[in-house]
Design a protein around this motif. Sequence first.
Motif, short mmCIF file in Angstrom:
data_model
loop_
_atom_site.label_atom_id
_atom_site.label_comp_id
_atom_site.label_asym_id
_atom_site.label_seq_id
_atom_site.Cartn_x
_atom_site.Cartn_y
_atom_site.Cartn_z
N PHE A 162 -16.40 2.57 3.11
CA PHE A 162 -15.11 1.88 3.03
C PHE A 162 -15.30 0.37 2.88
N ARG A 163 -14.27 -0.26 2.30
CA ARG A 163 -14.14 -1.71 2.31
C ARG A 163 -12.74 -2.05 2.80
N VAL A 164 -12.66 -3.07 3.64
CA VAL A 164 -11.35 -3.58 4.03
C VAL A 164 -10.84 -4.44 2.89
N VAL A 165 -9.66 -4.12 2.39
CA VAL A 165 -9.04 -4.91 1.33
C VAL A 165 -7.63 -5.28 1.80
N GLY A 166 -6.98 -6.14 1.06
CA GLY A 166 -5.65 -6.55 1.48
C GLY A 166 -5.73 -7.68 2.51
N THR A 167 -4.64 -7.87 3.20
CA THR A 167 -4.47 -9.03 4.08
C THR A 167 -5.56 -9.18 5.13
N HIS A 168 -6.00 -8.09 5.72
CA HIS A 168 -6.95 -8.20 6.82
C HIS A 168 -8.30 -8.78 6.39
N ALA A 169 -8.61 -8.76 5.11
CA ALA A 169 -9.86 -9.36 4.66
C ALA A 169 -9.91 -10.85 4.98
N ALA A 186 0.12 -12.33 8.20
CA ALA A 186 1.10 -11.49 8.89
C ALA A 186 1.15 -10.10 8.26
N THR A 187 0.80 -9.08 9.02
CA THR A 187 0.83 -7.70 8.52
C THR A 187 0.71 -6.74 9.70
N ARG A 188 1.18 -5.52 9.49
CA ARG A 188 1.06 -4.48 10.51
C ARG A 188 0.37 -3.26 9.94
N ASP A 189 -0.49 -3.48 8.95
CA ASP A 189 -1.27 -2.37 8.42
C ASP A 189 -2.60 -2.88 7.91
N ILE A 190 -3.56 -1.98 7.84
CA ILE A 190 -4.87 -2.31 7.28
C ILE A 190 -5.15 -1.36 6.13
N ASP A 191 -5.62 -1.92 5.02
CA ASP A 191 -5.95 -1.13 3.83
C ASP A 191 -7.45 -0.89 3.79
N LEU A 192 -7.84 0.38 3.76
CA LEU A 192 -9.24 0.76 3.67
C LEU A 192 -9.47 1.39 2.30
N LEU A 193 -10.33 0.76 1.52
CA LEU A 193 -10.65 1.27 0.18
C LEU A 193 -11.85 2.21 0.29
N TRP A 194 -11.63 3.45 -0.03
CA TRP A 194 -12.65 4.50 0.09
C TRP A 194 -13.40 4.63 -1.22
N ASP A 195 -14.72 4.73 -1.14
CA ASP A 195 -15.55 4.88 -2.33
C ASP A 195 -15.62 6.35 -2.70
N VAL A 196 -14.77 6.76 -3.63
CA VAL A 196 -14.69 8.17 -4.02
C VAL A 196 -15.99 8.64 -4.66
N ARG A 197 -16.79 7.71 -5.17
CA ARG A 197 -18.07 8.09 -5.79
C ARG A 197 -19.04 8.69 -4.78
N LYS A 198 -18.83 8.36 -3.50
CA LYS A 198 -19.72 8.84 -2.44
C LYS A 198 -19.09 9.98 -1.65
N ARG A 199 -18.14 10.69 -2.24
CA ARG A 199 -17.35 11.66 -1.49
C ARG A 199 -18.19 12.78 -0.88
N LEU A 200 -19.25 13.21 -1.56
CA LEU A 200 -20.06 14.30 -1.01
C LEU A 200 -20.85 13.83 0.21
N LEU A 215 0.02 -16.95 -2.13
CA LEU A 215 -0.38 -17.78 -0.99
C LEU A 215 -1.79 -17.42 -0.54
N GLN A 216 -2.08 -16.13 -0.44
CA GLN A 216 -3.40 -15.70 0.01
C GLN A 216 -4.49 -16.12 -0.98
N ALA A 217 -4.20 -16.02 -2.27
CA ALA A 217 -5.17 -16.46 -3.28
C ALA A 217 -5.45 -17.96 -3.12
N GLU A 218 -4.40 -18.73 -2.95
CA GLU A 218 -4.55 -20.18 -2.79
C GLU A 218 -5.35 -20.52 -1.54
N VAL A 219 -5.06 -19.83 -0.44
CA VAL A 219 -5.76 -20.09 0.82
C VAL A 219 -7.24 -19.77 0.70
N VAL A 220 -7.57 -18.63 0.11
CA VAL A 220 -8.98 -18.23 0.02
C VAL A 220 -9.74 -19.14 -0.94
#
Length: 319
Positions: free
Chosen positions: A130-137, A155-169, A297-302
């Motif tokens: 997994f990779r954390v993507v979205g605001t929590h990064a 400000a957010t109440r969720d975390i986005d986890l990007l799953w690597d489907v290539r490694k599913r097995l 805003l997030q792009a500018e901040v980073v």
Amino acid sequence: MLEIRPNVARQYIDAVSVFEAWEDAEREASQVRGGMYWHKGAPSAPEAVYLVRTSPKGAEKSLGPKTPETERTYARFLERKQLAQDRLTALAEKRKEHERMNRALRVGRVDPIVVKVLDRMTSSGLSDFFRVVGTHALYAYEAAAGVVVDDDAVATRDIDLLWDVRKRLHFATALARVDSSMIGLLRKVDKSFRIKDLDKYTAVNQDGFEVDILRREQQGEDPHPIRMSDDEDDFWVTQARKAHVLMDAPPFSAVVVASSGAMARMNTLHPLSFARFKRWMSGQGDRDPLKRRRDALQAEVVEAMVAQYLPQWQAGGAD
């Protein structure tokens, strides 16, 4: 965006040093988990003694008959196992001490549930999928930069986890070692997590905190739709537009600290890759206008953070 206080910076640096030493000790200890024993032969051949290596799951492998060489192997294993366990125990205590100091000095501000989820994924051997993507990064970026960004950007109440489907097995094998499902794993963190009826890629707990699991859009032999396990109550992973850009970007990792003082490693993507993706999202006309403004805003901040505090990351992160 404000720089953290010098005493907070010193504590974070010291805490990360201990945390990384603990990570090394954990990896070393994992290599000697299980055990070894001498297997005695049948009554008809009592002199036939073999050295057997056992895995944590109970699997066994013969290392050969008892000889001076296998006796040395046995002695070295016991010594290495004891040293590794002693070091891990000592560093685990030091980690707890620093987590208490983190809390006292208010080093971190990440929601404790996020750190608990990340820590559980690491201890279960699933974090590499997994990779954390979205605001929590942003918490990983600000930790590395030694700054605190404005609350509006995080400000957010969720975390986005990007799953690597290539490694599913490989993921299925790793998950089976620790639980029957991904939702089952989350419930070890908080038993109130449930999959939402209308959004099967989202789990929500009793406090309204959500965990979203995303994947790249279907490519080649990628299965679709896909559930994370055979458990009928588990996540159905959703496709996210241009998520392959996030998965293929160079990696970025930092130790993040919760408001409780607890620590965990967050794996995410190169900060400039994140910023470019957020710029792209902010220009999507079919996206919620409020989210588009936050994307910009997030792009500018980073981008500003990299320019001022993380110059070593100014290279790379190409589309």
